[in-house]
Design a protein around this motif. Structure first.
Motif, PDB file in Angstrom:
ATOM      1  N   HIS A   1     100.600  42.786  74.380  1.00 51.18           N
ATOM      2  CA  HIS A   1     101.653  43.007  75.373  1.00 51.18           C
ATOM      3  C   HIS A   1     101.494  44.421  75.915  1.00 51.18           C
ATOM      4  O   HIS A   1     100.525  45.125  75.622  1.00 51.18           O
ATOM      5  N   GLY A   2     102.439  44.867  76.710  1.00 49.66           N
ATOM      6  CA  GLY A   2     102.356  46.192  77.308  1.00 49.66           C
ATOM      7  C   GLY A   2     101.901  46.121  78.746  1.00 49.66           C
ATOM      8  O   GLY A   2     101.886  45.052  79.368  1.00 49.66           O
ATOM      9  N   ASP A   3     101.514  47.263  79.303  1.00 45.48           N
ATOM     10  CA  ASP A   3     101.176  47.359  80.723  1.00 45.48           C
ATOM     11  C   ASP A   3      99.771  46.868  80.999  1.00 45.48           C
ATOM     12  O   ASP A   3      98.852  47.639  81.329  1.00 45.48           O
ATOM     13  N   ARG A   4      99.594  45.564  80.875  1.00 44.84           N
ATOM     14  CA  ARG A   4      98.295  44.954  81.180  1.00 44.84           C
ATOM     15  C   ARG A   4      98.519  43.500  81.574  1.00 44.84           C
ATOM     16  O   ARG A   4      99.586  42.920  81.353  1.00 44.84           O
ATOM     17  N   VAL A   5      97.480  42.907  82.131  1.00 41.52           N
ATOM     18  CA  VAL A   5      97.514  41.514  82.557  1.00 41.52           C
ATOM     19  C   VAL A   5      96.395  40.784  81.831  1.00 41.52           C
ATOM     20  O   VAL A   5      95.211  40.958  82.150  1.00 41.52           O
ATOM     21  N   VAL A   6      96.748  39.999  80.814  1.00 43.54           N
ATOM     22  CA  VAL A   6      95.733  39.247  80.074  1.00 43.54           C
ATOM     23  C   VAL A   6      95.275  38.075  80.934  1.00 43.54           C
ATOM     24  O   VAL A   6      96.092  37.298  81.446  1.00 43.54           O
ATOM     25  N   VAL A   7      93.970  37.947  81.110  1.00 45.41           N
ATOM     26  CA  VAL A   7      93.380  36.882  81.922  1.00 45.41           C
ATOM     27  C   VAL A   7      93.024  35.679  81.067  1.00 45.41           C
ATOM     28  O   VAL A   7      93.167  34.526  81.484  1.00 45.41           O
TER      29      VAL A   7
ATOM     30  N   THR B   1      90.147  39.011  77.615  1.00 48.52           N
ATOM     31  CA  THR B   1      89.841  39.535  78.945  1.00 48.52           C
ATOM     32  C   THR B   1      91.154  39.963  79.585  1.00 48.52           C
ATOM     33  O   THR B   1      92.137  39.228  79.547  1.00 48.52           O
ATOM     34  N   PHE B   2      91.179  41.157  80.174  1.00 51.87           N
ATOM     35  CA  PHE B   2      92.432  41.678  80.718  1.00 51.87           C
ATOM     36  C   PHE B   2      92.156  42.608  81.898  1.00 51.87           C
ATOM     37  O   PHE B   2      91.035  43.051  82.132  1.00 51.87           O
ATOM     38  N   GLY B   3      93.214  42.880  82.642  1.00 49.41           N
ATOM     39  CA  GLY B   3      93.195  43.887  83.684  1.00 49.41           C
ATOM     40  C   GLY B   3      94.389  44.796  83.507  1.00 49.41           C
ATOM     41  O   GLY B   3      95.360  44.445  82.844  1.00 49.41           O
ATOM     42  N   ASP B   4      94.328  45.980  84.102  1.00 53.12           N
ATOM     43  CA  ASP B   4      95.474  46.884  84.120  1.00 53.12           C
ATOM     44  C   ASP B   4      95.345  47.783  85.339  1.00 53.12           C
ATOM     45  O   ASP B   4      94.583  47.475  86.261  1.00 53.12           O
ATOM     46  N   SER B   5      96.058  48.890  85.347  1.00 51.43           N
ATOM     47  CA  SER B   5      96.049  49.740  86.531  1.00 51.43           C
ATOM     48  C   SER B   5      94.722  50.452  86.742  1.00 51.43           C
ATOM     49  O   SER B   5      94.492  51.036  87.801  1.00 51.43           O
TER      50      SER B   5
ATOM     51  N   ILE C   1      94.293  54.524  92.640  1.00 56.04           N
ATOM     52  CA  ILE C   1      95.528  55.291  92.585  1.00 56.04           C
ATOM     53  C   ILE C   1      96.484  54.614  91.607  1.00 56.04           C
ATOM     54  O   ILE C   1      96.763  53.417  91.732  1.00 56.04           O
ATOM     55  N   GLU C   2      96.956  55.364  90.644  1.00 54.75           N
ATOM     56  CA  GLU C   2      97.857  54.821  89.624  1.00 54.75           C
ATOM     57  C   GLU C   2      99.211  54.479  90.247  1.00 54.75           C
ATOM     58  O   GLU C   2      99.865  55.332  90.853  1.00 54.75           O
ATOM     59  N   PRO C   3      99.680  53.229  90.117  1.00 51.81           N
ATOM     60  CA  PRO C   3     101.003  52.890  90.648  1.00 51.81           C
ATOM     61  C   PRO C   3     102.120  53.466  89.781  1.00 51.81           C
ATOM     62  O   PRO C   3     101.953  53.649  88.574  1.00 51.81           O
ATOM     63  N   ARG C   4     103.253  53.768  90.405  1.00 58.76           N
ATOM     64  CA  ARG C   4     104.412  54.276  89.680  1.00 58.76           C
ATOM     65  C   ARG C   4     105.424  53.141  89.519  1.00 58.76           C
ATOM     66  O   ARG C   4     105.842  52.527  90.502  1.00 58.76           O
TER      67      ARG C   4
ATOM     68  N   GLY D   1      98.408  45.148  87.263  1.00 64.35           N
ATOM     69  CA  GLY D   1      96.970  45.134  87.468  1.00 64.35           C
ATOM     70  C   GLY D   1      96.560  45.720  88.805  1.00 64.35           C
ATOM     71  O   GLY D   1      97.365  45.865  89.729  1.00 64.35           O
ATOM     72  N   VAL D   2      95.272  46.050  88.920  1.00 63.07           N
ATOM     73  CA  VAL D   2      94.726  46.576  90.167  1.00 63.07           C
ATOM     74  C   VAL D   2      94.930  45.558  91.283  1.00 63.07           C
ATOM     75  O   VAL D   2      94.526  44.400  91.164  1.00 63.07           O
ATOM     76  N   PHE D   3      95.576  45.990  92.381  1.00 63.36           N
ATOM     77  CA  PHE D   3      95.826  45.131  93.532  1.00 63.36           C
ATOM     78  C   PHE D   3      95.072  45.732  94.709  1.00 63.36           C
ATOM     79  O   PHE D   3      95.420  46.809  95.197  1.00 63.36           O
ATOM     80  N   ASP D   4      94.019  45.046  95.154  1.00 54.60           N
ATOM     81  CA  ASP D   4      93.135  45.619  96.167  1.00 54.60           C
ATOM     82  C   ASP D   4      93.881  45.980  97.445  1.00 54.60           C
ATOM     83  O   ASP D   4      93.582  47.004  98.083  1.00 54.60           O
ATOM     84  N   GLU D   5      94.864  45.172  97.844  1.00 53.47           N
ATOM     85  CA  GLU D   5      95.563  45.446  99.093  1.00 53.47           C
ATOM     86  C   GLU D   5      96.322  46.767  99.025  1.00 53.47           C
ATOM     87  O   GLU D   5      96.241  47.606  99.927  1.00 53.47           O
ATOM     88  N   ALA D   6      97.067  46.974  97.960  1.00 53.37           N
ATOM     89  CA  ALA D   6      97.815  48.218  97.822  1.00 53.37           C
ATOM     90  C   ALA D   6      96.881  49.417  97.789  1.00 53.37           C
ATOM     91  O   ALA D   6      97.177  50.474  98.376  1.00 53.37           O
TER      92      ALA D   6
END
Length: 685
Positions: free
Chosen positions: A377-383, A395-399, A430-433, A475-480
């Protein structure tokens, strides 16, 4: 990140773990401008930190790896630049992959038998005379289609009734055998004569005669004119379980059931969990390794079988010998539908699943008799996750990463790869807030701000996600990242209607779209403008796709502070959506209500006369989810009333353009969007 950095976005698959637990294999795929498609190979990841990840295959696009239960063979899907995915096998120690299928429209998914000698796979099976099955008959020359059902098209697939997803069984050849070759010359002539003679006496429905002698014959197991999904073997290998809508009246609801099929002989599917009881949409089914339990993921659909709005996906278990299902998860607060429908066996009687949780995705373990655990758990996106030999690879993603692989040790993740190194060093991330603001009625609105470098003041883009039962994540969002790199402060939040915050949160807009959801996104905007002096409150833009396109169009008809807007692939007219969208026969009625006055009260087309905001409308020609007529009519109405508007339309693309469209079109989309914002929201820095 700039549009030209798209090839640095690596998509990393769920891992398959070798039975001894020492290594895992994943596919790593990325956009490629030269090929104008997605390319990638399989990578071997050792749990030993001294052994670096290595590229295992060198195909054009290799995906969906799966070790055989005995660990000796690795199966995967491979396609060429212009071909269809076919099933390949290779010695787990390395070697030349061997193709073992020749499905006309490609293989969609597969699963190993416990004996490691057989594989069940699914492939769309076309009617004779369609989709190139007869030489010289193009798509334009095919016979007419007579449609009698609601369910006949699907975004990204096209027509479905004439190419249902069927199940096949193939025996994996001994990889030490000499490979078969294509006959030529006299041998080919003799083969053709023998085939012609056999065809005169054999049944035309015989499924076991391959057209290509270089691949083993595949036996077709199912024939009903519906999709057969989530096929998997029983623990003893004698039975295949799958999910399908085989019940009477299935065209009028969204329910599916679980069925079993004996592998030996010619058998008919047997209901394991039919739709005679509570109506459910079942996504994935697996039998526990000890054979005692059947796990499955499903959404309740109410008595109508259509009440899908913001229904969380839950984990259920039933005894293999029969009995009533037991719900294992908290249906109100847990949503186990993360797109891929992960249900990975762990140990003898437990399974791994993913959970959408307030902008993150967690990894959980459910035991058939209890012993549930939150693993990641925490600030990540498990794939995805895989288990074997006592090891769990994740497998995961995060900022900071678009996708990487780690191993779970003593409750912590130990990173094994760095597939996003170039993304960080060459494109910059760029790290999101993370932020939370109160809506007008006190409801908390959770989201993020991606702040561009520099002191500002920065023009602001309010982004709205699709769904609506979806979520922005950490997770990293290419558009933002692209918009922030261009100098825009990007705000994105999860208003009421979003997933990950409980069913009540998601269902709060049922019958009242454009009410509390609009209230929430505007409250998030106002909260950020008040908190951060770097944001320019006079230079605002608003944009969104799908449901986000809906809420953007709805908002600019009522709030006129925005200098410009972008409405992409939007749900813009609930009335015409009913007859044109692949899901139109149920989606709008469940969200807005079916009555004309209800639709009008929540329709952007009904309030378009109040719009004054310059608007770029973006759509794809092959979008069957929000058909192109939605964008065409919206753009035309804007023009007719004198609003500055433009219509950007992409050929050959569908509803998934921004996520999986061709790399050229994805880059071009970004360039058009940035030009639009530069015109109406110029960056002063």
């Amino acid at each position: 990140m700039k549009p030209e950095h798209l090839p640095l976005l690596n998509s990393v698959s769920a891992p398959t773990v070798h039975p001894d637990g020492t290594r895992a294999v994943v596919s790593v795929v990325h956009p490629d401008f030269d090929a104008d498609t997605y390319v990638g190979q399989l990578w071997s990841i050792s749990r030993n930190p001294e052994r670096l990840p290595r590229r295992l295959t060198r195909g054009f696009r290799d995906t969906s790896p799966a070790f055989s239960p005995d660990g000796r063979v690795l199966a995967f899907l491979r396609t060429s630049s212009e071909g269809k995915f076919q099933l390949h096998v290779v010695d787990a120690a390395g070697g030349e992959p061997q193709v073992i299928t020749n499905a006309k429209l490609g293989v969609s998914y597969f699963a190993w038998a416990p004996d490691s000698h057989r594989i069940v796979f699914a492939a769309r099976t076309p009617e004779e005379g369609r989709y190139g099955t007869v030489d010289g008959v193009s798509s334009a020359a095919e016979d007419a289609r007579l449609i009698t059902d609601y369910k006949y098209r699907m975004n990204g697939v096209g027509y479905t009734a004439d190419k249902p997803l069927q199940l096949f069984l193939v025996h994996v050849p001994d990889l030490d055998d000499e490979p078969k070759v294509v006959r030529s010359g006299r041998a080919a002539q003799k083969r053709n004569v023998a085939t012609d003679s056999a065809d005169q006496h054999a049944s035309k429905d015989s499924p076991d005669v391959p057209e290509d002698e270089t691949v083993p014959p595949a036996r077709q197991l199912t024939s009903a004119p519906v999709d057969h999904e989530s096929a998997t073997f029983s623990s003893d290998g004698a039975t295949i379980f799958f999910v399908a809508a085989l019940h009477e009246g299935s065209d009028g609801d969204l329910a599916t059931g679980i069925y079993s099929l004996a592998v030996a002989g010619v058998q008919e599917p047997v209901p394991v969990l039919s739709v005679d009881g509570p109506r459910q949409a079942i996504h994935t089914v697996r039998q526990s390794r000890d054979g005692k339990w059947l796990f499955y993921l499903a959404q309740d659909l109410g008595t109508s079988g259509l009440d899908f709005v913001a229904r969380n996906t839950a984990m259920y278990v039933i005894p293999s010998g029969g009995g009533d299902p037991t719900c294992m998860s908290d249906v109100e607060n847990m949503d186990l539908d993360t797109g891929g429908g992960l249900l990975e066996l762990q140990g003898d009687d437990s399974a791994l699943v993913l959970n959408n949780a307030q902008g993150t995705v967690e990894l959980l373990e459910f035991g058939a008799t209890g012993n549930n655990a939150l693993l990641v758990h925490g600030d990540r996106v498990v794939v995805g996750a895989g288990s074997g030999g006592g090891s769990i690879f994740v497998t995961f993603g995060d900022s900071a990463t678009a996708g990487d692989v780690a191993i779970l040790e003593a409750g912590q993740l130990r990173l094994l790869t760095d597939f996003s190194a170039r993304l960080r060093t060459e494109a910059g991330i760029i790290e999101p807030r993370e932020l939370t603001f109160s809506s007008q009625d006190g409801h908390p609105v959770h989201g993020w701000l991606v702040m561009p470098p520099g002191k500002g003041p920065h023009p602001v883009l309010l982004n709205i996600h699709g769904g609506p039962f979806a979520q922005y994540t950490v997770g990293v969002f290419d558009e933002a990242q692209v918009y922030a790199e261009a100098g825009y402060a990007v705000l994105m939040c999860n208003p009421r209607g979003s997933a990950g915050y409980g069913q009540a949160h998601g269902r709060s807009i049922k019958g009242k779209m454009g009410t509390v959801d609009m209230q929430d996104v505007l409250a998030f905007l106002d909260g950020a403008l008040e908190k951060f002096q770097e944001l320019d409150s006079t230079e605002l833009g608003i944009m969104g796709g799908s449901y986000g396109g809906y809420l953007t169009a709805w908002t600019i008809s009522q709030d006129h502070r925005f200098k410009a807007a972008i409405v992409e692939r939007g749900f813009l007219d609930p009335v015409s959506f009913v007859g044109s969208s692949d899901i139109g026969w149920f989606f709008g009625g469940e969200y807005t209500g079916p009555a004309p006055e209800e639709m009008a009260a929540q329709s952007p087309m009904a309030t378009i006369s109040a719009v004054r905001t310059p608007t770029l409308v973006i759509h794809s020609e092959e979008d069957l989810r929000c058909p192109v007529e939605q964008g065409q009519r919206y753009f035309t109405a804007l023009k007719q009333q004198g609003v500055e508007a433009a219509f950007l339309i992409f050929p050959g693309e569908n509803h998934e353009l921004s996520r999986s469209g061709t790399p050229h079109h994805r880059k071009q989309r970004f360039e058009h969007i940035l030009r639009w914002w530069a015109k109406y929201l110029p960056v002063k820095a």
